[in-house]
Design an enzyme around this catalytic site. Structure first.
Site, PDB file in Angstrom:
ATOM      1  N   ASP A   5     -12.280 -16.905 -65.646  1.00 17.54           N
ATOM      2  CA  ASP A   5     -11.957 -16.882 -67.069  1.00 17.54           C
ATOM      3  C   ASP A   5     -10.452 -16.735 -67.279  1.00 17.54           C
ATOM      4  OD1 ASP A   5     -11.276 -14.073 -66.976  1.00 17.54           O
ATOM      5  OD2 ASP A   5     -13.370 -13.540 -67.290  1.00 17.54           O
ATOM      6  N   TYR A  18     -11.602  -9.800 -56.359  1.00 16.55           N
ATOM      7  CA  TYR A  18     -10.218 -10.258 -56.196  1.00 16.55           C
ATOM      8  C   TYR A  18      -9.917 -10.572 -54.729  1.00 16.55           C
ATOM      9  CZ  TYR A  18      -9.139  -8.507 -60.939  1.00 16.55           C
ATOM     10  OH  TYR A  18      -9.100  -8.274 -62.293  1.00 16.55           O
ATOM     11  N   HIS A  47     -18.238 -26.995 -45.227  1.00 12.79           N
ATOM     12  CA  HIS A  47     -19.397 -26.106 -45.317  1.00 12.79           C
ATOM     13  C   HIS A  47     -18.955 -24.654 -45.138  1.00 12.79           C
ATOM     14  CE1 HIS A  47     -23.329 -24.540 -43.375  1.00 12.79           C
ATOM     15  NE2 HIS A  47     -23.348 -24.349 -44.681  1.00 12.79           N
ATOM     16  N   ASP A  90     -24.567 -23.553 -50.605  1.00 10.59           N
ATOM     17  CA  ASP A  90     -24.985 -23.286 -49.229  1.00 10.59           C
ATOM     18  C   ASP A  90     -26.400 -22.717 -49.209  1.00 10.59           C
ATOM     19  OD1 ASP A  90     -25.185 -22.619 -46.548  1.00 10.59           O
ATOM     20  OD2 ASP A  90     -23.156 -21.833 -46.439  1.00 10.59           O
ATOM     21  N   TYR A 137     -15.509 -11.418 -67.821  1.00  5.52           N
ATOM     22  CA  TYR A 137     -16.513 -11.521 -66.766  1.00  5.52           C
ATOM     23  C   TYR A 137     -17.075 -12.922 -66.600  1.00  5.52           C
ATOM     24  CZ  TYR A 137     -15.925  -6.546 -66.822  1.00  5.52           C
ATOM     25  OH  TYR A 137     -15.357  -5.297 -66.769  1.00  5.52           O
ATOM     26  N   MET A 144     -18.713 -11.530 -60.982  1.00  4.05           N
ATOM     27  CA  MET A 144     -17.966 -10.278 -61.028  1.00  4.05           C
ATOM     28  C   MET A 144     -18.776  -9.239 -61.801  1.00  4.05           C
ATOM     29  SD  MET A 144     -14.241  -9.342 -62.687  1.00  4.05           S
ATOM     30  CE  MET A 144     -13.268 -10.335 -61.595  1.00  4.05           C
TER      31      MET A 144
END
Length: 156
Positions: A30, A118, A22, A69, A136, A79
């Site tokens: 990509d 990143y 959890h 979650d 993206y 992104m």
């Protein structure tokens, strides 16, 4: 062969997803993403692959077994487009559809600036690279819990 499992989910991916706890995060990225380099810094320490599929299809496969979650505001991140953080490219719109379908509810993506993305990927449990050629097509998902119907809705 196993029944009721998406055939894209290979043994390595299934093992990683099952091993996550959890709050752990998985990155789906990509073909342009520096996946191998960043995956070496994750908890798993190596790159996982779902070659030959686009990011939305990989999102569908992963979310078919991974609960998001429900104890955080943003269990799904995308992104941001450099220079246009409010833009939502087609690949992200398609992935949003898969997230909502997988969860059976609206779970809007929060956005994360490229370099912050990143850094988040470095701290993830694992990174799964896809064959997505559009830019993206990169997402972070935070694993949730599966609770029995009679359990209180509080995290462990």
């Amino acid at each position: 062969m196993l029944k009721n499992l998406d055939p894209l989910l290979n043994a390595d991916v299934l093992h990683a997803l099952a091993s996550m706890g959890h709050g752990d995060e998985v990155v789906i990225c990509d073909a342009n993403f520096p996946a191998d380099a960043l995956a070496r810094e994750t908890v798993l320490g190596r790159l996982l692959r779902l070659d030959g599929v686009d990011s939305p299809r990989a999102v569908r496969a992963v979310l078919s077994v991974l609960p998001l979650d429900s104890f955080v505001d943003h269990p799904a991140l995308r992104m941001e487009v450099v220079g246009d953080p409010h833009a939502v490219p087609a690949v992200q719109q398609e992935a949003q559809h898969e997230v909502n379908a997988g969860e059976g509810r609206e779970v809007p993506f929060a956005s994360l600036e490229r370099f912050a993305f990143y850094e988040r990927a470095r701290r993830a449990y694992c990174v799964i690279a896809t064959g997505e050629q559009r830019g993206y097509g990169c997402f972070v998902f935070k694993k949730g819990v599966l609770l029995a119907a009679d359990e209180p809705r509080q995290p462990a």
